[in-house]
Design a protein around this motif. Structure first.
Motif, PDB file in Angstrom:
ATOM      1  N   ASN A  81      10.131  12.746   1.817  1.00  0.00           N
ATOM      2  CA  ASN A  81       9.609  13.836   0.978  1.00  0.00           C
ATOM      3  C   ASN A  81       8.598  13.353  -0.053  1.00  0.00           C
ATOM      4  O   ASN A  81       8.330  14.053  -1.034  1.00  0.00           O
ATOM      5  CB  ASN A  81      10.767  14.575   0.259  1.00  0.00           C
ATOM      6  N   HIS A  82       8.052  12.161   0.120  1.00  0.00           N
ATOM      7  CA  HIS A  82       7.191  11.558  -0.899  1.00  0.00           C
ATOM      8  C   HIS A  82       5.990  10.840  -0.303  1.00  0.00           C
ATOM      9  O   HIS A  82       4.855  11.130  -0.658  1.00  0.00           O
ATOM     10  CB  HIS A  82       8.064  10.602  -1.734  1.00  0.00           C
ATOM     11  N   GLY A  83       6.178   9.922   0.613  1.00  0.00           N
ATOM     12  CA  GLY A  83       5.031   9.187   1.150  1.00  0.00           C
ATOM     13  C   GLY A  83       5.459   7.935   1.882  1.00  0.00           C
ATOM     14  O   GLY A  83       6.546   7.864   2.453  1.00  0.00           O
ATOM     15  N   ILE A 132       0.860  -1.193   0.000  1.00  0.00           N
ATOM     16  CA  ILE A 132       0.000   0.000   0.000  1.00  0.00           C
ATOM     17  C   ILE A 132       0.894   1.240   0.000  1.00  0.00           C
ATOM     18  O   ILE A 132       1.808   1.356   0.825  1.00  0.00           O
ATOM     19  CB  ILE A 132      -0.943  -0.002   1.220  1.00  0.00           C
ATOM     20  N   HIS A 133       0.641   2.141  -0.950  1.00  0.00           N
ATOM     21  CA  HIS A 133       1.459   3.352  -1.094  1.00  0.00           C
ATOM     22  C   HIS A 133       0.570   4.577  -0.944  1.00  0.00           C
ATOM     23  O   HIS A 133      -0.391   4.728  -1.686  1.00  0.00           O
ATOM     24  CB  HIS A 133       2.142   3.355  -2.461  1.00  0.00           C
ATOM     25  N   THR A 134       0.906   5.424   0.021  1.00  0.00           N
ATOM     26  CA  THR A 134       0.103   6.631   0.249  1.00  0.00           C
ATOM     27  C   THR A 134       0.976   7.876   0.188  1.00  0.00           C
ATOM     28  O   THR A 134       2.192   7.808   0.388  1.00  0.00           O
ATOM     29  CB  THR A 134      -0.562   6.583   1.644  1.00  0.00           C
ATOM     30  N   HIS A 135       0.328   8.997  -0.126  1.00  0.00           N
ATOM     31  CA  HIS A 135       0.925  10.326   0.020  1.00  0.00           C
ATOM     32  C   HIS A 135      -0.016  11.058   0.976  1.00  0.00           C
ATOM     33  O   HIS A 135      -1.110  11.436   0.557  1.00  0.00           O
ATOM     34  CB  HIS A 135       0.896  11.127  -1.277  1.00  0.00           C
ATOM     35  N   THR A 136       0.339  11.209   2.199  1.00  0.00           N
ATOM     36  CA  THR A 136      -0.489  12.035   3.097  1.00  0.00           C
ATOM     37  C   THR A 136       0.387  13.109   3.721  1.00  0.00           C
ATOM     38  O   THR A 136       1.618  12.963   3.786  1.00  0.00           O
ATOM     39  CB  THR A 136      -1.139  11.208   4.228  1.00  0.00           C
TER      40      THR A 136
HETATM   41 ZN    ZN Z   1       4.079   8.091  -4.796  1.00  0.00          ZN
END
Ligand code: ZN
Length: 262
Positions: A176-178, A113-117
């Motif tokens: 700096n990404h997620g 699971i990849h998120t950007h929060t």
């Molecule tokens: Zn990403």
């Protein structure tokens, strides 16, 4: 009709029962990520390894919002980036790079699971990263990988560096990404995501209070290590690893929109 029967009711004949169950869980995870506000328009991507394969995984079609993801519109690609079955959609290329890196390097992982929060990016941008300041954070004590930002992941050679950065950890902080949370199944990867998000949000509040002059209490190192070991050694038990709450989370998604099973 019980949950298992309901999960299989809409299964197309050409898809195995095992793969369909994973598709339903993964589609539910998309809906939950949207529900909790961790989505980022059509960006970011979550995947699950196709049962019985080492080199194929299911991922979202580029262009759909997370509340449009269903069990059947997930696309199946291999670790070379080829679509295994025809689809009107394309995958997100950066998604292919990141997810294939994990499936190639970690045979124990079946979901990513990849998120950007805002919370996970903020904590990932701190030199010290995630601190053991809440019970949510204890499971991650000395059990997180960190990966320095290289720009959008479009180069295949970043895969080796991603593998080195995550090592044997369950979660990789993409600075700096997620965030990249893995699991032996969808439930476990979702649980890691949930606990990291809550940990990160709490930490930022604690640090804001500290910046205003409050003094922070940090549990002893031995306590943090003991708690982290407890979670790491819990195995795939009904009580831990996200398995206990997953049926309840599926019921929540069912109430939001049962269309995810289509
Ligand atoms: Zn990403």
């Amino acid at each position: 009709m019980d949950t298992l029967e309901r999960n299989q009711a809409s299964r197309p004949r050409h898809i195995s029962a095992e793969e369909w169950a994973v598709r339903v869980d993964l589609a539910a995870a998309y809906r939950l990520i949207r529900h909790f506000g961790w989505d980022d328009l059509i960006l970011t991507h979550n995947s699950a390894r196709v049962p019985g394969t080492t080199d194929q995984f299911l991922i979202n079609p580029m262009g759909l919002m997370f509340d449009e993801i269903t069990a059947s519109n997930l696309i199946k690609i291999d670790v070379e980036g080829n679509q295994v079955e025809p689809s009107e959609y394309e995958p997100n290329y950066a998604g292919f790079v990141i997810h294939s890196a994990i499936y190639l390097g970690r045979p124990d992982v079946n979901c990513v699971i990849h998120t950007h929060t805002e919370a996970d990016i903020a904590v990932g941008a701190l030199e010290e990263g995630l601190l053991p300041l809440s019970q949510w954070a204890m499971r991650f004590y000395n059990r997180l990988g960190y990966h320095d930002y290289e720009g959008v992941s479009l180069d295949l050679d970043e895969r080796e560096r991603l593998q080195a950065s995550i090592g044997e950890h369950p979660v990789l902080v993409l600075r700096n990404h997620g965030l990249l949370a893995t699991g032996r199944n969808v439930a476990e990867a979702f649980s890691h995501t949930y606990h990291f998000e809550r940990s990160a949000a709490a930490q930022l509040k604690i640090q804001a209070a500290a910046a205003a002059g409050a003094r922070i209490v940090v549990p002893p190192v031995e306590t943090c290590e003991r708690q982290a070991a407890l979670f790491a050694n819990s195995g795939n038990t009904p009580r831990l690893g996200g398995q206990r709450e997953w049926p309840a989370l599926l019921r929540l998604v069912e109430k939001l929109d049962p269309g995810f099973r289509a």
